[in-house]
Design a protein around this motif. Structure first.
Motif, PDB file in Angstrom:
ATOM      1  N   PHE A 119      17.105  36.360   7.518  1.00 60.66           N
ATOM      2  CA  PHE A 119      17.666  37.712   7.503  1.00 60.66           C
ATOM      3  C   PHE A 119      17.036  38.567   8.599  1.00 60.66           C
ATOM      4  CE2 PHE A 119      17.939  42.039   5.825  1.00 60.66           C
ATOM      5  CZ  PHE A 119      19.275  42.094   5.530  1.00 60.66           C
ATOM      6  N   ASN A 165      15.759  37.513  11.376  1.00 57.61           N
ATOM      7  CA  ASN A 165      16.260  37.094  12.686  1.00 57.61           C
ATOM      8  C   ASN A 165      17.674  37.583  12.930  1.00 57.61           C
ATOM      9  OD1 ASN A 165      14.220  35.636  14.008  1.00 57.61           O
ATOM     10  ND2 ASN A 165      14.369  34.162  12.343  1.00 57.61           N
ATOM     11  N   LEU A 166      18.487  37.515  11.875  1.00 62.00           N
ATOM     12  CA  LEU A 166      19.879  37.957  12.033  1.00 62.00           C
ATOM     13  C   LEU A 166      19.930  39.437  12.380  1.00 62.00           C
ATOM     14  CD1 LEU A 166      22.868  37.241  11.618  1.00 62.00           C
ATOM     15  CD2 LEU A 166      22.620  37.912   9.280  1.00 62.00           C
ATOM     16  N   MET A 167      19.009  40.210  11.814  1.00 67.00           N
ATOM     17  CA  MET A 167      19.072  41.656  12.017  1.00 67.00           C
ATOM     18  C   MET A 167      18.314  42.089  13.265  1.00 67.00           C
ATOM     19  SD  MET A 167      20.910  43.206  10.047  1.00 67.00           S
ATOM     20  CE  MET A 167      21.848  42.989   8.589  1.00 67.00           C
ATOM     21  N   LEU A 168      17.137  41.495  13.532  1.00 73.94           N
ATOM     22  CA  LEU A 168      16.242  42.096  14.518  1.00 73.94           C
ATOM     23  C   LEU A 168      16.299  41.444  15.894  1.00 73.94           C
ATOM     24  CD1 LEU A 168      13.155  42.673  12.258  1.00 73.94           C
ATOM     25  CD2 LEU A 168      14.853  44.308  12.971  1.00 73.94           C
ATOM     26  N   GLN A 169      16.827  40.211  15.996  1.00 77.56           N
ATOM     27  CA  GLN A 169      16.895  39.603  17.322  1.00 77.56           C
ATOM     28  C   GLN A 169      17.981  40.292  18.140  1.00 77.56           C
ATOM     29  OE1 GLN A 169      15.248  37.235  18.868  1.00 77.56           O
ATOM     30  NE2 GLN A 169      13.932  36.451  17.251  1.00 77.56           N
TER      31      GLN A 169
END
Lengths: 299, 126, 83
Positions: B24, B26-30
């Motif tokens: 989650f 990675n999905l949001m912050l990358q």
């Protein structure tokens, strides 16, 4: 006959927009003044930009907070769940017991997973095959190369890449593919056809078949595979797989869910085997379709 | 002590939740779109792990039943396995669709970084 | 058996953390592939051979091929920069 034919040709011309039958003017298909395809964006640009920048500045903080809260809630839930691997857990109730005890005589599959997903819950798997079909169609829409979305430069680039590939053929890859792809195809077919008595079945067997096609195509180029698997064959196989599933499962439900034991003995999988083949065709075509679209944009 | 005991008892589920959190984040912050897809796939795998660990029974056999009378608790629960089996294939088609979208975005804007993407769309509007 | 399971679970967490932290996208995809492979071994330990076979063929094989093809299309691999 000739009159009918002329009516047909007139109808075809009307569909193509060349000619309008004057005597039967039920409705007219005139062309109005063409509207602008894309209406001008009249948003106040500065405000929009500020909103976007503001969003980008607080969005990481907000997502981190949401993530931490979510993980905390999930951890609390998970720690309150019954412990792992016990027989008396509430998930092991009478439904899986029924599936395990009756899968042999009711579906003809000794692999309870295959019997469950293809027979007891066949509609679920049918919907999933439709999802795969739709996914590969959407990838076609996005990546298929035609006149509208390719410039001259792209075409030249693709041609140059093809020529370079032909000049520098990879000997190791080609020999390995020549040696391995028949065995991979055989293994995929075994998994596809034996899915009711052993691990495997439509999904994994179809994926292995698609993998063999991908290996062959990447070693010898798509021209080699197009000799026996061109766009027409591809679309036919894909549609036939889905239709076969729909027809078989519809027949199964229509006859009161009694299986196909009158025609196919249950020892050989009953309904499971044909449905496995249908699913395997859809999955293999999906995997190869993804590869073909991602490499060259054409089948 | 009690807490550690519970974590060790439910170690599969706890790992699944941790993996879900990582995916989650990675999905949001990358900012890179390909890494976002990798994070999404990790989230998928976490859900599959949680589901499949619920069907496991200590010391049981795979759900390929023998002939004759069957003791149901001698095999693992086949329902989570079936659900995960369909889920794995769907997750592949979802990631293929998002990768196709990424290719189109690169074709149009020449980048897969989200911040650069916003900058270039603004420049295009000006 | 429990020890092997614990090692695999720890490996899952390590690879999941490491995959998006790599600088090059190629390394990210390779580490993600090892994540899928650990998952496939874990399915065998959870007594679900169907899942292990499907994960190894679909989750590891086809997904990785699609990722690599995308990386080639967006010019992230070596040698595809100037065409």
């Amino acid at each position: 006959m000739s009159k009918k034919e002329s009516a047909w040709t007139r109808f075809a011309a009307w569909v193509n927009g060349e000619h309008e039958p004057a005597e039967s003017r039920l409705f007219s298909m005139g062309m109005g003044p063409r509207k602008e395809r894309r209406p001008e964006i009249t948003l106040p640009k500065r405000e929009e930009k500020q909103r976007l920048h503001g969003f980008l500045s607080w969005y990481p903080v907000a997502s981190a907070v949401i993530g931490v809260i979510l993980v905390g809630i999930l951890l609390a839930t998970v720690l309150a769940m019954p412990s792992f691997g016990q027989v008396e857990n509430p998930t092991n109730n009478e439904v899986p017991a029924h599936y395990l005890q009756h899968t042999r005589e009711e579906t003809g599959a000794s692999n309870a997973v295959a019997g469950m997903i293809l027979n007891y819950r066949g509609f679920d798997t049918f919907g999933e095959s439709c999802v795969l079909f739709l996914a590969v169609s959407c990838v076609f829409i996005l990546l298929l190369r035609d006149e509208n979305n390719t410039s001259q430069k792209d075409l030249e680039q693709a041609q140059r890449r093809e020529q370079r590939r032909k000049r520098r053929q990879d000997v190791i890859l080609q020999e390995a593919a020549r040696l391995l792809s028949p065995f991979i195809l055989l293994f995929g077919a075994y998994m596809l056809l034996g899915g009711h008595h052993s691990p495997g079945g439509g999904f994994s067997g179809g994926a292995v078949l698609g993998g063999a096609l991908i290996l062959y195509a990447s070693a010898f180029g798509q021209d080699a595979i197009r000799r026996f698997f061109n766009e027409k064959v591809y679309n036919t196989v894909r549609v036939i797989g889905l239709m076969l599933y729909a027809v078989l499962f519809g027949y199964y439900i229509f006859t009161g869910a009694n299986g196909l034991e009158n025609h196919i003995p249950l020892d050989y999988g009953g309904l499971i085997l044909p449905i496995d083949i249908a699913v395997g065709l859809v999955v293999a075509c999906t995997m190869y379709g993804f590869y073909a679209m991602f490499t060259r944009g054409e089948l | 002590m009690d807490l550690i005991q519970r974590i060790l008892e439910n170690r599969f589920s706890v790992t699944a939740v941790i993996l879900f959190g990582i995916g989650f984040a990675n999905l949001m912050l990358q900012y890179n779109l390909v890494k976002k897809v990798v994070g999404f796939n990790i989230m998928d795998s976490a859900v599959f792990l949680l589901l499949a660990s619920q069907g496991y029974i200590e010391g049981a056999m795979p759900p390929i039943v023998a002939e004759g009378a069957v003791e149901a608790t001698a095999y693992i629960n086949p329902i989570p396995s079936g659900l995960v089996l369909t889920g794995i294939v769907v997750s592949v088609s979802v990631s293929a669709f998002s990768l196709a979208l990424i290719q189109r975005i690169y074709h149009k804007y020449g980048t897969v970084d989200l911040r650069e993407l916003v900058m270039r769309t603004e420049k295009e509007e000006d | 058996m429990t020890l092997l399971e614990d090692i695999l679970l720890l490996g899952l967490i390590v690879t999941a953390v490491a995959a998006p932290l790599c600088k090059r996208l190629m390394a990210t995809v390779i580490v993600y592939m090892s994540f899928g492979l650990l998952m496939a071994v874990l399915w065998v330990l959870l007594e679900s051979p169907d899942l292990a076979v499907t994960e190894a063929a679909v989750g590891v094989g086809v997904t990785t091929i699609l990722f690599f093809l995308t990386l080639r299309r967006i010019h992230e691999l070596k040698g595809t920069k100037d065409e």
